[in-house]
Design a protein around this motif. Structure first.
Motif, PDB file in Angstrom:
ATOM      1  N   LEU A 167       0.795  -1.017  -0.002  1.00 19.53           N
ATOM      2  CA  LEU A 167      -0.048   0.018  -0.197  1.00 19.53           C
ATOM      3  C   LEU A 167       0.800   1.397   0.170  1.00 19.53           C
ATOM      4  CD1 LEU A 167      -2.740   1.203   0.225  1.00 19.53           C
ATOM      5  CD2 LEU A 167      -2.783   1.147   2.645  1.00 19.53           C
ATOM      6  N   MET A 168       0.816   2.051  -1.161  1.00 16.16           N
ATOM      7  CA  MET A 168       1.468   3.351  -1.261  1.00 16.16           C
ATOM      8  C   MET A 168       0.506   4.439  -0.738  1.00 16.16           C
ATOM      9  SD  MET A 168       4.331   2.088  -2.891  1.00 16.16           S
ATOM     10  CE  MET A 168       5.082   2.991  -4.178  1.00 16.16           C
ATOM     11  N   LEU A 169       1.098   5.474  -0.096  1.00 16.30           N
ATOM     12  CA  LEU A 169       0.214   6.436   0.483  1.00 16.30           C
ATOM     13  C   LEU A 169       0.907   7.603   0.323  1.00 16.30           C
ATOM     14  CD1 LEU A 169      -1.492   4.742   3.490  1.00 16.30           C
ATOM     15  CD2 LEU A 169      -2.472   5.095   1.249  1.00 16.30           C
ATOM     16  N   GLU A 170       0.195   8.930   0.167  1.00 17.74           N
ATOM     17  CA  GLU A 170       0.805  10.283   0.177  1.00 17.74           C
ATOM     18  C   GLU A 170      -0.202  11.097   0.208  1.00 17.74           C
ATOM     19  OE1 GLU A 170       0.367  12.948  -2.193  1.00 17.74           O
ATOM     20  OE2 GLU A 170      -1.174  11.603  -3.230  1.00 17.74           O
ATOM     21  N   ALA A 209      -9.936   0.440   8.490  1.00 16.25           N
ATOM     22  CA  ALA A 209     -11.112  -0.306   9.037  1.00 16.25           C
ATOM     23  C   ALA A 209     -11.855  -0.812   7.825  1.00 16.25           C
ATOM     24  CB  ALA A 209     -11.995   0.548   9.989  1.00 16.25           C
ATOM     25  N   SER A 210     -11.390  -0.514   6.766  1.00  9.78           N
ATOM     26  CA  SER A 210     -12.473  -0.597   5.465  1.00  9.78           C
ATOM     27  C   SER A 210     -11.637  -1.769   4.717  1.00  9.78           C
ATOM     28  CB  SER A 210     -12.367   0.570   4.561  1.00  9.78           C
ATOM     29  OG  SER A 210     -11.433   0.785   3.823  1.00  9.78           O
ATOM     30  N   LEU A 211     -10.494  -2.130   5.283  1.00  8.21           N
ATOM     31  CA  LEU A 211      -9.811  -3.130   4.373  1.00  8.21           C
ATOM     32  C   LEU A 211      -9.703  -4.508   5.217  1.00  8.21           C
ATOM     33  CD1 LEU A 211      -6.742  -0.869   3.454  1.00  8.21           C
ATOM     34  CD2 LEU A 211      -8.750  -1.373   2.025  1.00  8.21           C
ATOM     35  N   ALA A 212      -9.441  -5.612   4.399  1.00 11.71           N
ATOM     36  CA  ALA A 212      -8.883  -6.838   4.995  1.00 11.71           C
ATOM     37  C   ALA A 212      -7.541  -6.712   5.267  1.00 11.71           C
ATOM     38  CB  ALA A 212      -9.526  -8.016   4.023  1.00 11.71           C
ATOM     39  N   LEU A 213      -6.972  -6.559   6.459  1.00 15.74           N
ATOM     40  CA  LEU A 213      -5.747  -6.426   6.569  1.00 15.74           C
ATOM     41  C   LEU A 213      -4.709  -7.377   6.295  1.00 15.74           C
ATOM     42  CD1 LEU A 213      -6.020  -4.016   9.818  1.00 15.74           C
ATOM     43  CD2 LEU A 213      -5.498  -3.357   7.534  1.00 15.74           C
ATOM     44  N   GLY A 214      -5.284  -8.711   6.437  1.00 21.57           N
ATOM     45  CA  GLY A 214      -4.661  -9.783   6.049  1.00 21.57           C
ATOM     46  C   GLY A 214      -4.085  -9.610   4.672  1.00 21.57           C
ATOM     47  N   ARG A 215      -4.724  -8.912   3.723  1.00 26.40           N
ATOM     48  CA  ARG A 215      -4.179  -8.968   2.468  1.00 26.40           C
ATOM     49  C   ARG A 215      -2.852  -7.975   2.193  1.00 26.40           C
ATOM     50  NH1 ARG A 215      -9.680  -8.458  -1.088  1.00 26.40           N
ATOM     51  NH2 ARG A 215     -10.402 -10.711  -0.804  1.00 26.40           N
ATOM     52  N   LEU A 216      -2.632  -6.990   3.269  1.00 25.77           N
ATOM     53  CA  LEU A 216      -1.658  -5.967   3.060  1.00 25.77           C
ATOM     54  C   LEU A 216      -0.188  -6.820   3.670  1.00 25.77           C
ATOM     55  CD1 LEU A 216      -2.790  -2.740   4.530  1.00 25.77           C
ATOM     56  CD2 LEU A 216      -2.627  -3.404   2.137  1.00 25.77           C
ATOM     57  N   SER A 217       0.853  -6.583   2.776  1.00 30.86           N
ATOM     58  CA  SER A 217       2.167  -6.989   3.053  1.00 30.86           C
ATOM     59  C   SER A 217       2.886  -5.873   3.692  1.00 30.86           C
ATOM     60  CB  SER A 217       2.919  -7.740   1.887  1.00 30.86           C
ATOM     61  OG  SER A 217       3.086  -7.197   0.850  1.00 30.86           O
ATOM     62  N   ALA A 218       2.594  -4.542   3.158  1.00 30.01           N
ATOM     63  CA  ALA A 218       3.424  -3.407   3.784  1.00 30.01           C
ATOM     64  C   ALA A 218       2.782  -2.157   3.541  1.00 30.01           C
ATOM     65  CB  ALA A 218       4.973  -3.578   3.177  1.00 30.01           C
ATOM     66  N   VAL A 219       3.045  -1.198   4.278  1.00 31.74           N
ATOM     67  CA  VAL A 219       2.665   0.092   3.627  1.00 31.74           C
ATOM     68  C   VAL A 219       3.676   1.058   3.722  1.00 31.74           C
ATOM     69  CG1 VAL A 219       1.669   2.280   4.729  1.00 31.74           C
ATOM     70  CG2 VAL A 219       0.464   0.004   5.180  1.00 31.74           C
ATOM     71  N   CYS A 220       3.959   1.785   2.310  1.00 37.42           N
ATOM     72  CA  CYS A 220       5.074   2.456   2.212  1.00 37.42           C
ATOM     73  C   CYS A 220       4.501   4.060   2.078  1.00 37.42           C
ATOM     74  CB  CYS A 220       5.470   1.968   0.541  1.00 37.42           C
ATOM     75  SG  CYS A 220       6.307   0.757   0.553  1.00 37.42           S
ATOM     76  N   LEU A 221       5.174   5.073   2.777  1.00 39.92           N
ATOM     77  CA  LEU A 221       4.846   6.371   2.832  1.00 39.92           C
ATOM     78  C   LEU A 221       5.687   7.374   1.874  1.00 39.92           C
ATOM     79  CD1 LEU A 221       4.409   6.838   6.506  1.00 39.92           C
ATOM     80  CD2 LEU A 221       2.648   6.184   4.982  1.00 39.92           C
ATOM     81  N   GLY A 222       4.998   7.827   0.804  1.00 40.96           N
ATOM     82  CA  GLY A 222       5.685   9.022  -0.015  1.00 40.96           C
ATOM     83  C   GLY A 222       5.628  10.149   0.665  1.00 40.96           C
ATOM     84  N   TYR A 252       7.505   1.309   5.678  1.00 43.19           N
ATOM     85  CA  TYR A 252       8.773   2.063   4.924  1.00 43.19           C
ATOM     86  C   TYR A 252       8.196   3.384   4.734  1.00 43.19           C
ATOM     87  CZ  TYR A 252      10.611  -2.792   4.405  1.00 43.19           C
ATOM     88  OH  TYR A 252      11.241  -3.856   4.397  1.00 43.19           O
ATOM     89  N   HIS A 253       9.284   4.449   4.485  1.00 47.35           N
ATOM     90  CA  HIS A 253       8.786   5.795   4.217  1.00 47.35           C
ATOM     91  C   HIS A 253      10.166   6.265   3.332  1.00 47.35           C
ATOM     92  CE1 HIS A 253      11.245   8.256   7.788  1.00 47.35           C
ATOM     93  NE2 HIS A 253      11.832   7.017   7.158  1.00 47.35           N
ATOM     94  N   GLN A 254       9.797   7.686   3.008  1.00 46.96           N
ATOM     95  CA  GLN A 254      10.722   8.441   2.225  1.00 46.96           C
ATOM     96  C   GLN A 254      10.889   8.062   0.834  1.00 46.96           C
ATOM     97  OE1 GLN A 254      14.250   8.692   4.417  1.00 46.96           O
ATOM     98  NE2 GLN A 254      13.628  10.234   5.807  1.00 46.96           N
ATOM     99  N   LEU A 255       9.701   7.486   0.247  1.00 50.82           N
ATOM    100  CA  LEU A 255       9.640   7.001  -1.214  1.00 50.82           C
ATOM    101  C   LEU A 255       9.392   8.303  -2.025  1.00 50.82           C
ATOM    102  CD1 LEU A 255       8.825   4.254   0.447  1.00 50.82           C
ATOM    103  CD2 LEU A 255       8.052   3.569  -1.945  1.00 50.82           C
TER     104      LEU A 255
END
Length: 308
Positions: free
Chosen positions: A214-217, A235-248, A276-279
């Motif tokens: 999941l990429m977010l900015e 809260a709206s997601l099936a969190l088991g489907r996420l492997s990582a979050v990346c912040l731009g 992860y961050h700083q993308l």
């Protein structure tokens, strides 16, 4: 005198294939001078910009009514020999189109944009269509006006579009913040946090395949608003489907004495999801293009997506 940017052979944002590019405004109204500058710059680069009929329209703060924006949207994808459909800007309004898009009569032409366009990018991904999280077309004008390192960064961001359009492999530098640090693999999803949160529970809700990265900015938000949006999205997601979050980038976001990384880490920790961050993507001069839905590998060494 012709801008040095226009002379740059590196700045071929749409590559060297068919030269027609459709320009649409599916969300916020666009300043007339930005439209004129964008069309002029694309022409100087050797492209044939096709400005859709209602791109200059205005309805409140929107680029025309829902009907006008839909008409342009459908017409853009059905142009002959069109290389890509490039959004002029974001703003607000794409979610209003979701229930009215005629997908059966929409040729498979790549869509380019970010910010409010995130809703459309996710919808394209859900239907197996090509979508690029990339600078909007009017940022060509911002590039022409920039100087020094800002100019270089904007030029690199624009130039990154071509390799993604061509289906090439790509790379982004990352910094691990928290959670598991083992390499993960999954499709790239996401975009603007506030936009995606607002679409939760609707027909424009974020498409989340298994293993998704999941990429977010975001831009111009206070920390409490970012937290509200992040909690809503999680809260709206099936969190088991996420492997990582990346912040731009989170440009002009007032976080006070805290930080976006600390807040996100707090909410991800119970779910053992890597952060992860700083993308280099988002609002601002560093906005490298990335392919929505493409399989990628994420590790401390960076984010790498495979060729098509």
């Amino acid at each position: 005198m012709t801008s040095p940017i226009i002379k740059s052979s590196a700045l071929r944002p749409l590559g060297d294939g068919p030269r027609t590019v459709a320009l649409i405004a599916p969300a916020g109204a666009v300043l007339p001078e930005r439209i004129e500058a964008t069309c002029s710059l694309l022409t100087q680069m050797g492209y044939r910009p096709q400005l859709m009929d209602h791109a200059r329209a205005r309805h409140r703060y929107l680029a025309g009514t829902v009907e006008q924006r839909l008409e342009d949207f459908h017409a853009a994808f059905n142009l002959a020999d069109v290389t890509a459909v490039w959004c002029l800007r974001g703003g607000y309004g794409c979610a209003q189109l979701m229930d009215h898009i005629d997908w059966q009569h929409l040729p498979d032409v790549p869509l380019l944009g970010y910010s409010d366009i995130s809703v459309l990018l996710s919808a394209f991904h859900a239907r197996g269509r090509r979508a690029l999280h990339a600078p909007v077309a009017t940022e060509l004008a911002l590039l022409e006006q920039a100087n020094g390192v800002t100019r270089e960064a904007r030029a690199a961001s624009m130039a990154s579009i071509a390799s993604v359009l061509q289906g090439s492999a790509g790379h982004m530098a990352v910094t691990h913040v928290a959670g598991p640090d083992a390499p993960v693999e999954g499709p790239l999803i996401g975009g603007n946090l506030t936009t995606l949160a607002s679409a939760a529970g609707t027909s424009g809700a974020l498409h989340v395949p298994n293993g998704a990265i999941l990429m977010l900015e975001d831009v111009g938000e206070r920390l409490y608003r970012l937290e509200r949006s992040f909690c809503q999205l999680l809260a709206s997601l099936a969190l088991g489907r996420l492997s990582a979050v990346c912040l731009g980038s989170f440009v002009d976001c007032d976080t006070g004495d805290s930080s976006i990384e600390v807040m996100v880490q707090e909410w991800l920790a119970p779910h053992d999801i890597a952060l992860y961050h700083q993308l280099p993507f988002g609002h601002g001069e560093h906005n490298q293009a990335w392919p929505v839905g493409r399989m990628a590998r994420l590790a401390a060494s960076g984010l790498d997506w495979a060729p098509e």
